[in-house]
Design a protein around this motif. Structure first.
Motif, mmCIF file in Angstrom:
data_model
loop_
_atom_site.group_PDB
_atom_site.id
_atom_site.type_symbol
_atom_site.label_atom_id
_atom_site.label_comp_id
_atom_site.label_asym_id
_atom_site.label_seq_id
_atom_site.Cartn_x
_atom_site.Cartn_y
_atom_site.Cartn_z
ATOM 1 N N ALA A 434 -33.258 -37.072 -46.065
ATOM 2 C CA ALA A 434 -32.241 -36.094 -45.668
ATOM 3 C C ALA A 434 -32.674 -35.352 -44.406
ATOM 4 N N ASP A 435 -31.686 -34.893 -43.656
ATOM 5 C CA ASP A 435 -31.893 -34.027 -42.505
ATOM 6 C C ASP A 435 -31.522 -32.610 -42.949
ATOM 7 N N PRO A 436 -32.428 -31.636 -42.817
ATOM 8 C CA PRO A 436 -32.110 -30.276 -43.270
ATOM 9 C C PRO A 436 -30.817 -29.724 -42.688
ATOM 10 N N GLU A 437 -30.447 -30.141 -41.480
ATOM 11 C CA GLU A 437 -29.230 -29.638 -40.855
ATOM 12 C C GLU A 437 -27.968 -30.195 -41.521
ATOM 13 N N SER A 438 -28.105 -31.301 -42.216
ATOM 14 C CA SER A 438 -26.939 -31.955 -42.817
ATOM 15 C C SER A 438 -27.078 -32.142 -44.312
ATOM 16 N N ASP A 439 -28.087 -31.547 -44.906
ATOM 17 C CA ASP A 439 -28.358 -31.703 -46.335
ATOM 18 C C ASP A 439 -27.200 -31.150 -47.165
ATOM 19 N N GLY A 440 -26.703 -31.946 -48.101
ATOM 20 C CA GLY A 440 -25.569 -31.526 -48.923
ATOM 21 C C GLY A 440 -25.931 -30.753 -50.167
ATOM 22 N N ARG A 441 -27.208 -30.505 -50.379
ATOM 23 C CA ARG A 441 -27.660 -29.907 -51.633
ATOM 24 C C ARG A 441 -26.989 -28.576 -51.935
ATOM 25 N N ALA A 442 -26.737 -27.767 -50.899
ATOM 26 C CA ALA A 442 -26.185 -26.430 -51.122
ATOM 27 C C ALA A 442 -24.726 -26.310 -50.692
ATOM 28 N N LEU A 443 -24.072 -27.442 -50.440
ATOM 29 C CA LEU A 443 -22.706 -27.384 -49.926
ATOM 30 C C LEU A 443 -21.685 -27.209 -51.046
ATOM 31 N N PRO A 444 -20.676 -26.370 -50.815
ATOM 32 C CA PRO A 444 -19.624 -26.149 -51.827
ATOM 33 C C PRO A 444 -18.542 -27.226 -51.756
ATOM 34 N N VAL A 445 -18.929 -28.477 -51.974
ATOM 35 C CA VAL A 445 -17.995 -29.591 -51.846
ATOM 36 C C VAL A 445 -17.140 -29.698 -53.100
ATOM 37 N N SER A 446 -15.828 -29.661 -52.924
ATOM 38 C CA SER A 446 -14.910 -29.691 -54.073
ATOM 39 C C SER A 446 -14.196 -31.020 -54.218
ATOM 40 N N GLY A 447 -14.309 -31.886 -53.223
ATOM 41 C CA GLY A 447 -13.501 -33.097 -53.228
ATOM 42 C C GLY A 447 -12.164 -32.894 -52.557
ATOM 43 N N SER A 448 -11.981 -31.735 -51.930
ATOM 44 C CA SER A 448 -10.710 -31.420 -51.272
ATOM 45 C C SER A 448 -10.710 -31.760 -49.794
ATOM 46 N N GLY A 449 -11.784 -32.366 -49.291
ATOM 47 C CA GLY A 449 -11.784 -32.837 -47.922
ATOM 48 C C GLY A 449 -12.725 -32.069 -47.022
ATOM 49 N N GLN A 450 -13.156 -32.725 -45.951
ATOM 50 C CA GLN A 450 -14.024 -32.130 -44.942
ATOM 51 C C GLN A 450 -13.217 -31.969 -43.665
ATOM 52 N N SER A 451 -13.272 -30.788 -43.083
ATOM 53 C CA SER A 451 -12.398 -30.478 -41.956
ATOM 54 C C SER A 451 -13.093 -30.475 -40.607
ATOM 55 N N ALA A 452 -14.422 -30.572 -40.578
ATOM 56 C CA ALA A 452 -15.146 -30.610 -39.307
ATOM 57 C C ALA A 452 -16.521 -31.202 -39.561
ATOM 58 N N PRO A 453 -17.134 -31.796 -38.533
ATOM 59 C CA PRO A 453 -18.477 -32.356 -38.718
ATOM 60 C C PRO A 453 -19.505 -31.250 -38.934
ATOM 61 N N LEU A 454 -20.540 -31.572 -39.685
ATOM 62 C CA LEU A 454 -21.695 -30.686 -39.756
ATOM 63 C C LEU A 454 -22.572 -30.966 -38.554
ATOM 64 N N GLY A 455 -23.362 -29.987 -38.176
ATOM 65 C CA GLY A 455 -24.259 -30.177 -37.044
ATOM 66 C C GLY A 455 -25.218 -29.023 -36.940
ATOM 67 N N PRO A 456 -26.136 -29.093 -36.005
ATOM 68 C CA PRO A 456 -27.113 -28.021 -35.840
ATOM 69 C C PRO A 456 -26.437 -26.663 -35.698
ATOM 70 N N GLY A 457 -26.871 -25.731 -36.509
ATOM 71 C CA GLY A 457 -26.352 -24.374 -36.435
ATOM 72 C C GLY A 457 -25.049 -24.161 -37.167
ATOM 73 N N ALA A 458 -24.510 -25.206 -37.789
ATOM 74 C CA ALA A 458 -23.227 -25.045 -38.472
ATOM 75 C C ALA A 458 -23.348 -24.187 -39.714
ATOM 76 N N GLY A 459 -24.511 -24.263 -40.359
ATOM 77 C CA GLY A 459 -24.716 -23.467 -41.562
ATOM 78 C C GLY A 459 -24.172 -24.173 -42.788
ATOM 79 N N PRO A 460 -24.680 -23.807 -43.985
ATOM 80 C CA PRO A 460 -24.253 -24.452 -45.214
ATOM 81 C C PRO A 460 -22.749 -24.335 -45.431
ATOM 82 N N GLY A 461 -22.125 -25.455 -45.722
ATOM 83 C CA GLY A 461 -20.702 -25.439 -46.072
ATOM 84 C C GLY A 461 -19.764 -25.488 -44.893
#
Length: 481
Positions: A434-461
């Motif tokens: 895993a890449d810490p910048e993109s790690d999904g471990r703490a993400l509030p993923v509901s299955g309702s879709g992703q609206s933007a890419p994750l990237g450096p500085g984006a922050g969890p979720g």
């Protein structure tokens, strides 16, 4: 004239959408009609224990093409809007880039669903991409290069015709080709969407392969009481799902016949698989990984069909039950084509030797991993452990005595040591890849879709649709997954 060299073959990757491993005749399903895929399996090897990297569309596809896990490439849910100007794989190297650098001419026909579908990716000489991740099979919107157009006719037939045209156009050229043929079948909608001749195949079908039990406790229901991932008329939905597979099978038969007609079959590697699995009532679920909340990791969601064929080079009529994953596809493809890999930092391992007829090495390919946001899975031949960060619920299944995953033993004191071992292996694997910048471990993923890419500085979720408990039972999800 394309490639006539079996040692440097052309490549045809056929990708279905939401097809469980159970939805093939050659996998033992007596309900379904898939004669062309069954014949393809007879001509090559069927991988009977092949797993996606994530049980939902966009992250699974991103992992297939990059070889990276979602917690590295940062796509953790299906892409929820059209995003014609957003490339969710910006800066990522795909195996198609490796093929392009090696002189392959690239084509895409069908569903992309990784953003920026309204213009060809670098190296693609043919680009006919579906506008979103799913939708009606008639009047579908496609991007032909950068031109938005409405498909005329039944979408599966339109994609089949475009694929055959691409093959005929490439046959007279000097370079080898790669074609991604990505059907939207058998993604919903189902009722009234598919040709009557294919629906008629299932008149009177008992659909014994899809037992309809009580809804899973985590399965959300719509206002009409039907599972949100399904349709109110269950029999019509089953008929439509099966008809969609059979119509796609017929299309694949046409594409393979075109390769034969052009004299390219023995010099073309054909790969068939699906992005993720699907439950049509199994476990009381209609849907895939996001058919429940919390998201599920049942084999019906994470195990996908997989067939690989190249007559004359891949011995036919075989079934391989080694545990393999979509992140193994990239290194296997490059290995089979004789191209350098150069990515030892990725988790995938080549199984090109298996394709050539070798038996898997003892102790190899005995573990697969999956993730969907904060939900992570490790599966061995005998056990499956699912860990949900941060609070659970966790699951542990003894697959030898309980292959249907019906008895959760995560809290059983007798299995505490097994759970502890699997949890440690799970953590170690994700810590490595895993890449810490993109790690999904703490993400509030509901299955309702992703609206933007994750990237450096984006922050969890960032870029993800958060779960709202009060609204969940009526949230209209799964439309584009």
């Amino acid at each position: 004239m394309a490639s006539r060299d079996p040692r440097r073959p052309n490549v045809l990757l056929v990708l279905s959408d939401d097809q469980g491993a159970w939805a093939l005749g050659c996998s033992g399903n007596d309900d379904i009609h898939t004669p062309h895929l069954d014949a393809l399996a007879d001509s090559g090897v069927r991988l009977s224990s092949f797993f996606c990297a994530s049980p939902v569309c966009s992250p699974a596809r991103a992992s297939l093409f990059t070889g990276e896990i979602p917690s590295r490439h940062g796509v953790h849910d299906w892409i929820s809007q059209r995003h014609t100007g957003t490339d969710f794989l910006a800066g990522r190297r795909l195996f198609t880039d490796d093929l392009h650098d090696a002189g392959y001419r690239l084509g895409l026909v069908g569903k992309w669903h990784l953003g920026l579908h309204d213009r060809p990716r670098p190296g693609f000489v043919r680009w006919l991409a579906h506008e979103s991740g799913g939708g009606p099979y008639h009047g579908a919107i496609l991007y032909d290069g950068d031109q938005r157009t409405e498909a005329t006719g039944y979408l599966t037939d339109v994609l089949t015709g475009a694929a055959c045209d691409f093959l005929r156009g490439e046959a007279g050229l000097d370079a080898p080709f790669y074609l991604s043929l990505h059907y939207t079948a058998p993604h919903k909608p189902w009722k009234g969407q598919h040709p009557a001749a294919f629906e008629a195949l299932y008149d009177g079908c008992a659909f014994a392969s899809c037992p309809q039990g009580e809804p899973h406790p985590w399965q959300p229901l719509g206002p009409d009481g039907a599972p949100i991932g399904g349709e109110p008329d269950t029999r019509a939905a089953l008929t439509g799902y099966f008809a969609a597979v059979s119509a796609m099978d017929a299309g694949i038969g046409q594409v393979l016949a075109t390769l034969d007609e052009l004299g390219l079959r023995e010099s073309t590697l054909v790969i068939f698989t699906s992005d993720n699995g699907f439950s049509c009532g199994q476990h009381g679920i209609w849907g895939k990984g996001n058919g429940t909340f919390p998201q599920n990791m049942y084999d019906t969601s994470v195990m996908v069909p997989a067939i690989v064929s190249q007559p004359g080079r891949i011995p036919g009529g075989r079934v391989c039950d080694a545990l393999l994953s979509a992140y193994d596809l990239r290194p296997t493809l490059l290995d089979h084509l004789g191209l350098p890999d150069g990515r030892a930092d990725l988790p995938g391992r080549s199984f090109a030797g298996v394709l050539a007829g070798a038996e898997p090495a003892p102790g190899s390919s005995v573990v697969v991993f999956d993730e969907y946001g904060p939900v992570r899975m490790i599966r061995t031949r005998s056990w499956k452990y699912v860990h949900r960060h941060p609070f659970g619920p966790h699951e542990l299944y003894d697959l030898e005595s309980d292959p249907g995953e019906e008895r959760n033993r995560a809290e059983d004191p007798a299995t505490a040591a097994i759970r502890h071992d699997l949890a440690g292996r799970l953590d170690s694997w994700f810590a490595r890849y895993a890449d810490p910048e993109s790690d999904g471990r703490a993400l509030p993923v509901s299955g309702s879709g992703q609206s933007a890419p994750l990237g450096p500085g984006a922050g969890p979720g960032a870029g993800l649709c958060a779960f709202e408990p009060a609204a969940f039972p009526t949230v209209p999800r799964y439309g584009d997954g």
